[in-house]
Scaffold this active site. Structure first.
Site, PDB file in Angstrom:
ATOM      1  N   SER A  71       0.861  -1.185   0.000  1.00 40.81           N
ATOM      2  CA  SER A  71       0.000   0.000   0.000  1.00 40.81           C
ATOM      3  C   SER A  71       0.892   1.228   0.000  1.00 40.81           C
ATOM      4  O   SER A  71       1.928   1.244   0.674  1.00 40.81           O
ATOM      5  CB  SER A  71      -0.873   0.004   1.252  1.00 40.81           C
ATOM      6  OG  SER A  71      -1.409   1.295   1.450  1.00 40.81           O
ATOM      7  N   GLU A 163     -15.294  -7.374   8.022  1.00 43.55           N
ATOM      8  CA  GLU A 163     -14.980  -6.363   9.055  1.00 43.55           C
ATOM      9  C   GLU A 163     -15.319  -6.927  10.441  1.00 43.55           C
ATOM     10  O   GLU A 163     -14.558  -6.773  11.385  1.00 43.55           O
ATOM     11  CB  GLU A 163     -15.782  -5.094   8.774  1.00 43.55           C
ATOM     12  CG  GLU A 163     -15.663  -4.029   9.832  1.00 43.55           C
ATOM     13  CD  GLU A 163     -14.780  -2.859   9.444  1.00 43.55           C
ATOM     14  OE1 GLU A 163     -14.498  -2.674   8.246  1.00 43.55           O
ATOM     15  OE2 GLU A 163     -14.360  -2.124  10.352  1.00 43.55           O
ATOM     16  N   ASP A 175     -21.856   1.262   5.954  1.00 47.57           N
ATOM     17  CA  ASP A 175     -20.649   1.743   5.272  1.00 47.57           C
ATOM     18  C   ASP A 175     -20.397   0.979   3.981  1.00 47.57           C
ATOM     19  O   ASP A 175     -20.202   1.572   2.916  1.00 47.57           O
ATOM     20  CB  ASP A 175     -19.424   1.608   6.187  1.00 47.57           C
ATOM     21  CG  ASP A 175     -19.601   2.387   7.475  1.00 47.57           C
ATOM     22  OD1 ASP A 175     -20.545   3.192   7.555  1.00 47.57           O
ATOM     23  OD2 ASP A 175     -18.791   2.194   8.397  1.00 47.57           O
TER      24      ASP A 175
HETATM   25  C1  GLA Z   1     -19.748   2.903  11.833  1.00 49.62           C
HETATM   26  C2  GLA Z   1     -20.290   1.522  11.425  1.00 49.62           C
HETATM   27  C3  GLA Z   1     -21.658   1.646  10.754  1.00 49.62           C
HETATM   28  C4  GLA Z   1     -22.621   2.497  11.577  1.00 49.62           C
HETATM   29  C5  GLA Z   1     -21.955   3.807  12.032  1.00 49.62           C
HETATM   30  C6  GLA Z   1     -22.808   4.570  13.005  1.00 49.62           C
HETATM   31  O1  GLA Z   1     -19.476   3.658  10.695  1.00 49.62           O
HETATM   32  O2  GLA Z   1     -19.393   0.871  10.569  1.00 49.62           O
HETATM   33  O3  GLA Z   1     -22.187   0.357  10.507  1.00 49.62           O
HETATM   34  O4  GLA Z   1     -23.117   1.777  12.668  1.00 49.62           O
HETATM   35  O5  GLA Z   1     -20.688   3.583  12.646  1.00 49.62           O
HETATM   36  O6  GLA Z   1     -23.956   5.023  12.396  1.00 49.62           O
END
Ligand code: GLA
Length: 389
Positions: A71, A163, A175
Site C-alpha cells: 500500500s 470487518e 458503510d
Molecule cells: C460505523 C459503522 C456503521 C454504523 C456507524 C454509526 O461507521 O461501521 O455500521 O453503525 O458507525 O452510524
C-alpha cells in the site's frame, strides 16, 4: 479520487517488477453519512452518500501460490500464502482485503496468486469508511477475477462480515452499502431492516457540504462501538418481555413510554431513546431533502448531534467543540458528527459565501479549545465501487 493511473502503474512496477504484464485497476469510494447514526444495526434508516475520495486497487494475477500486498499508505510488503481459511494479522491494514478474500474462500471460491497495490486518499480512521472502501474494492475485484458472479448486495454483506470477523468491529451494513451502491450527486436512503433503498438527489444549491476531521487519535472506538451495540440488544430484550419487538426501529416516538416503563437502567434507556428518535429524524430528514427543504434538514442534523452527544454519548470534547462552535458561525445550516463517533469527522451544510470563513474561524477556535488541528474537506458526491481500467 485524484490518483493518476499512470503514476500508480509506475508504483506497481516498482513494487513487483516485470513490466511485460499490465495490471488492472479497481476503485471504491469512502462515504459520509448525512443523518441516521447508530441506526443501521438497530434495523433503522440511514442516509449516506459516497464521496469522490476513495481507494484504488491495482491488481495482477501471477499464477503463483501467494498474495503479495503493498500500500502506498502503509509501509512494508505483506505476503500471504494461498489458503482455504485465512487468519487475521494483529494490527495490520491487510486484514481488510484478506478478510474479504477469506469470505470468498469460505464460499469455496479460491483466490489465485496475486500482486496487489493499494492507494487511498480517504483519511484513515476518520470515520469516512476507509476500511469499508478497502473491503469493497477487494470484493469487486475478487468477484470479477474469480468469475464468482455475486451481485453488489452480496459483496456488501461479505465485506461487512469481513470487518466483523477480521477487524473485530461488529459494524452494521451502512458503510459497505454506501460504498458499494454510491451514486454521483445522490444520497441513499436505506432501510437497514429490509435493505430496500432509493436514491435522493443531493441538490444543495448555493450551499456546501463541509467535512471536518477532528484528527483525534482513534482510541477504543471499536470496543465502545461494540458496547453500544450490546446496550441496544439489551434494550430490545427488556422491552420484548412485554411487547413484541425485533429491533428498536420498530418503535416510534409514540412508544417512548415503553422505554421508561420497561427499562430500569438509565444508561440503556438513553441509548434506546437515541435510536428511536434518530430513526424518526432520519425519515423526516429524507422527506425534507426530497422537498428541497434544506432548513429543516439542517435542523434535524443539529438535533441528531445533540442526541448522539447527550443520549448515545459517542461524541466527546473534540466533536462537540466542532459542532457547538460551528453552530455559532454565520451561514451554518446544520452540523453534526458523522460515522461511529468518539473522534472522526463532522459533516456540515454551510452557505457557500460563508464557507471560507467557516473553515478559518472554526479551525482557529478548535485549536484554541483542544490543542488539535482540524482538517477540512469539501469533497464531491461520487459513484460506488467498480473496475476503472
Ligand atoms: C460505523 C459503522 C456503521 C454504523 C456507524 C454509526 O461507521 O461501521 O455500521 O453503525 O458507525 O452510524
Amino acid at each position: 479520487m485524484k490518483a493518476d493511473p499512470d503514476l500508480l502503474r509506475e508504483e506497481f512496477f516498482k513494487a513487483y517488477g516485470d513490466r511485460a504484464a499490465d495490471p488492472v485497476f479497481f476503485y471504491s469510494p469512502g462515504r459520509v453519512n448525512l443523518i441516521g447514526e447508530h441506526t443501521d444495526y438497530n434495523g433503522g434508516y440511514v442516509f449516506p452518500c459516497a464521496l469522490d475520495l476513495g481507494t484504488v486497487m491495482v491488481l495482477r494475477l501471477t499464477g503463483g501460490t501467494k498474495i503479495r500486498l503493498n500500500s502506498l499508505n502503509f509501509p512494508g510488503e505483506v505476503e500471504v500464502p494461498l489458503s482455504s481459511a485465512y487468519t487475521p494479522l494483529p494490527g495490520s491494514w491487510t486484514n481488510y482485503p484478506v478478510g474479504v478474500i477469506n469470505e470468498f474462500a469460505l464460499k469455496g471460491i479460491a483466490a489465485p496468486g496475486l500482486e496487489l497495490l493499494f492507494y487511498g486518499d480517504i483519511p484513515n480512521g476518520a470515520g469516512l469508511s476507509s476500511s469499508a472502501s478497502i473491503e469493497m474494492v477487494t470484493a469487486v475485484a475478487m468477484n470479477e477475477i474469480t468469475g464468482a458472479g455475486s451481485g453488489m448486495m452480496e459483496l456488501v454483506r461479505m465485506s461487512q462480515k469481513a470487518e466483523n470477523v477480521f477487524a473485530g468491529m461488529n459494524c452494521g451494513i451502512m458503510d459497505q452499502f454506501a460504498v458499494g451502491f454510491g451514486k454521483k450527486d445522490h444520497a441513499i436512503s436505506l432501510d437497514c431492516d429490509t435493505l430496500e433503498y432509493r436514491y435522493a438527489p443531493l441538490i444543495l444549491g448555493d450551499r456546501r457540504l463541509i467535512i471536518t476531521n477532528t484528527n483525534k487519535r482513534r482510541g477504543l472506538t471499536d470496543s465502545k462501538y461494540n458496547e453500544r451495540r450490546s446496550e441496544c440488544e439489551r434494550a430490545v430484550e427488556l422491552i420484548s418481555m412485554h411487547h413484541p419487538v425485533r429491533n428498536l426501529s420498530q418503535l416510534t416516538v409514540d412508544d417512548l413510554w415503553m422505554i421508561e416503563k420497561y427499562i430500569d437502567s438509565p444508561v440503556i434507556r438513553k441509548r434506546a431513546r437515541h435510536v428511536i428518535t434518530e430513526n424518526g429524524r432520519t425519515l423526516d430528514a429524507i422527506t425534507a431533502l426530497e422537498k428541497n427543504d434544506i432548513a429543516t434538514f439542517g435542523r434535524l442534523m443539529n438535533e441528531s448531534h445533540d442526541s448522539l452527544s447527550a443520549d448515545y454519548e459517542v461524541t466527546g470534547i473534540e466533536l462537540d467543540t466542532l459542532v457547538y462552535e460551528g453552530r455559532k458561525l454565520p451561514g451554518v445550516i446544520g452540523t453534526r458528527m458523522t460515522g461511529a463517533g468518539f473522534g472522526g469527522c463532522t459533516v456540515s451544510i454551510v452557505e457557500s459565501p460563508h464557507a471560507d470563513e467557516f473553515v478559518k474561524r472554526l479551525g482557529e477556535v478548535y485549536t484554541t479549545k483542544t490543542g488539535l488541528r482540524a482538517d477540512f474537506y469539501m469533497p464531491g458526491i461520487g459513484d460506488g465501487a467498480r473496475r476503472i481500467v
